[in-house]
Design an enzyme around this catalytic site. Sequence first.
Site, PDB file in Angstrom:
ATOM      1  N   LYS A 267       0.739  -1.218  -0.027  1.00 16.70           N
ATOM      2  CA  LYS A 267       0.090   0.045  -0.100  1.00 16.70           C
ATOM      3  C   LYS A 267       1.017   1.297   0.118  1.00 16.70           C
ATOM      4  O   LYS A 267       0.394   2.239  -0.445  1.00 16.70           O
ATOM      5  CB  LYS A 267      -1.004  -0.066   1.049  1.00 16.70           C
ATOM      6  CG  LYS A 267      -0.492  -0.266   2.593  1.00 16.70           C
ATOM      7  CD  LYS A 267      -1.592  -0.483   3.464  1.00 16.70           C
ATOM      8  CE  LYS A 267      -1.465  -1.375   4.600  1.00 16.70           C
ATOM      9  NZ  LYS A 267      -2.776  -1.646   5.302  1.00 16.70           N
ATOM     10  N   ARG A 268       2.087   1.154   0.189  1.00 18.53           N
ATOM     11  CA  ARG A 268       2.877   2.193   0.136  1.00 18.53           C
ATOM     12  C   ARG A 268       3.491   2.633  -0.994  1.00 18.53           C
ATOM     13  O   ARG A 268       3.920   3.627  -1.295  1.00 18.53           O
ATOM     14  CB  ARG A 268       4.133   2.066   1.312  1.00 18.53           C
ATOM     15  CG  ARG A 268       3.768   2.493   2.710  1.00 18.53           C
ATOM     16  CD  ARG A 268       4.880   1.789   3.391  1.00 18.53           C
ATOM     17  NE  ARG A 268       4.731   0.446   3.788  1.00 18.53           N
ATOM     18  CZ  ARG A 268       3.974  -0.348   4.399  1.00 18.53           C
ATOM     19  NH1 ARG A 268       2.802   0.645   5.078  1.00 18.53           N
ATOM     20  NH2 ARG A 268       3.816  -1.510   4.594  1.00 18.53           N
TER      21      ARG A 268
END
Length: 498
Positions: A267-268
Amino acid sequence: MVSAPNGTDPGVRVRFCPSPTGNPHVGLVRTALFNWAFARHNKGTLVFRIEDTDAARDSEESYQQLLDSMRWLGLDWDEGPEIGGPHAPYRQSQRMELYQDVARKLINAGHAYFCYCSTEELDARREAARAAGKPSGYDGKCRALTPEEVAAFKAEERTPIVRFRMPDEPITFTDLVRGELTFTPENVPDYGIVRANGAPLYTLVNPVDDALMEITHVLRGEDLLSSTPRQIALYKALADIGVGNGTIPAFGHLPYVMGEGNKKLSKRDPQASLNLYRERGFLPEGLLNYLSLLGWSLAEDRDIFSMEEMVAAFDVADVNANPARFDLKKAEAINATHLRQLDVADFIAACEPWLKAPYAPWRPEAFDRAAFEEIAPHAQTRLTVLSDITDNVDFLFLDEPVRDEASWNKAMKEGSDALLRTAREKLADADWSSPESLKEAVLAAGEQHGLKLGKAQAPVRVAVTGRTVGLPLFESLQVLGKDRTFTRIDAALARLTA
Ligand code: GLU
Ligand code: ZN
């Protein structure tokens, strides 16, 4: 009785239950989409629940973004924030007392117990078990403490966590995507459900709410597969103490999404941020169409479809267990196709945000709607994402075209000034109501200088638009108009001969 039209099951209740931490990402959207499509296909219910029990990580901003994203995507929910429903509230932070009550009941019924082990003790025992080649999960030490042992821990002022007692038999379930799976007790040790400070954990609140909200199907990412046997055991304990209606939901784990270099899309990862796709001007239907292909397909050789078509066809049984590859180029190509499929009027409306600040570089009063509407059909067939519209039409609304030196150096060669002068003469005699006539003029100018059309039009394009690539040149010239075209050719000539 509700009758089920063509094999649908209106009793289906699914949930989308993100934690409001950080920005929404594409993996989360894929989960929301599959749950939504499953609910809509069955004419069932989509519950939107906010798992905000981690005050240290959750934020109000992220909560607002989740709602805003779902609305932008058009993934509507039937119960949840801002709508309410029979199981309200749908924010777990507003349900804390309920979880505390369930935890107490689990302890009283013997399904959970206080564990006084410190982190250091747990670590040391885990290491020892590992060294001895034994399973390294929690060893059950506090399962049956004597009152004396408890008194001694209390005297040391230890604050216990609450641990759930896993059954001593294997747990088997049929995953809707992966088929039958079995987990043995050694691999699923007793686990914490309430922190030492009394805060209930995801491991408790998620199944408790699934039970209370009468969820029938849990569709979620494969990363949560290892928590499923724990949750099934907890479900059974909840049924035993009378929480929920006693049915265990069916579980389907959606495949991993792989990013660059065969690594799981994190998700980063900047590529994973939903906001990025919004800002670049993906259409919701284009993005959702692409994300639906991460583990599912409508039919072989059928990449482009609407959400109505997806809903009509969607079945979890068709989800593929193999990891899916996130392919940005394919996402863009699918979006481009959806852009082309819009009615021109809808395309024009969709461009709107990029025609003003902070995206548009021109003075607001320089924007000419009629000119934009004339050129828009030519842009519609060429854009990948809506934000590209700004660069494609800025030549119409800027006082002077952008000055892109790389384009200038590429197009302006020895003799370009002579070519531009001839082109200007021929264009002066052309019929400006006809792009074809403008093309004939530039073609004729090229012939006079021994240049094919492509070579002849490059200096004209750069003089007028500032760039070597853009919308069809002659339509662009026509919309820009004779006077401004000549002013720009003259300015380029001045620069070339300076
Ligand atoms: N709040 C959890 C998450 O975002 C939900 C997981 C689940 O679907 O059970 O990871
Ligand atoms: Zn313990």
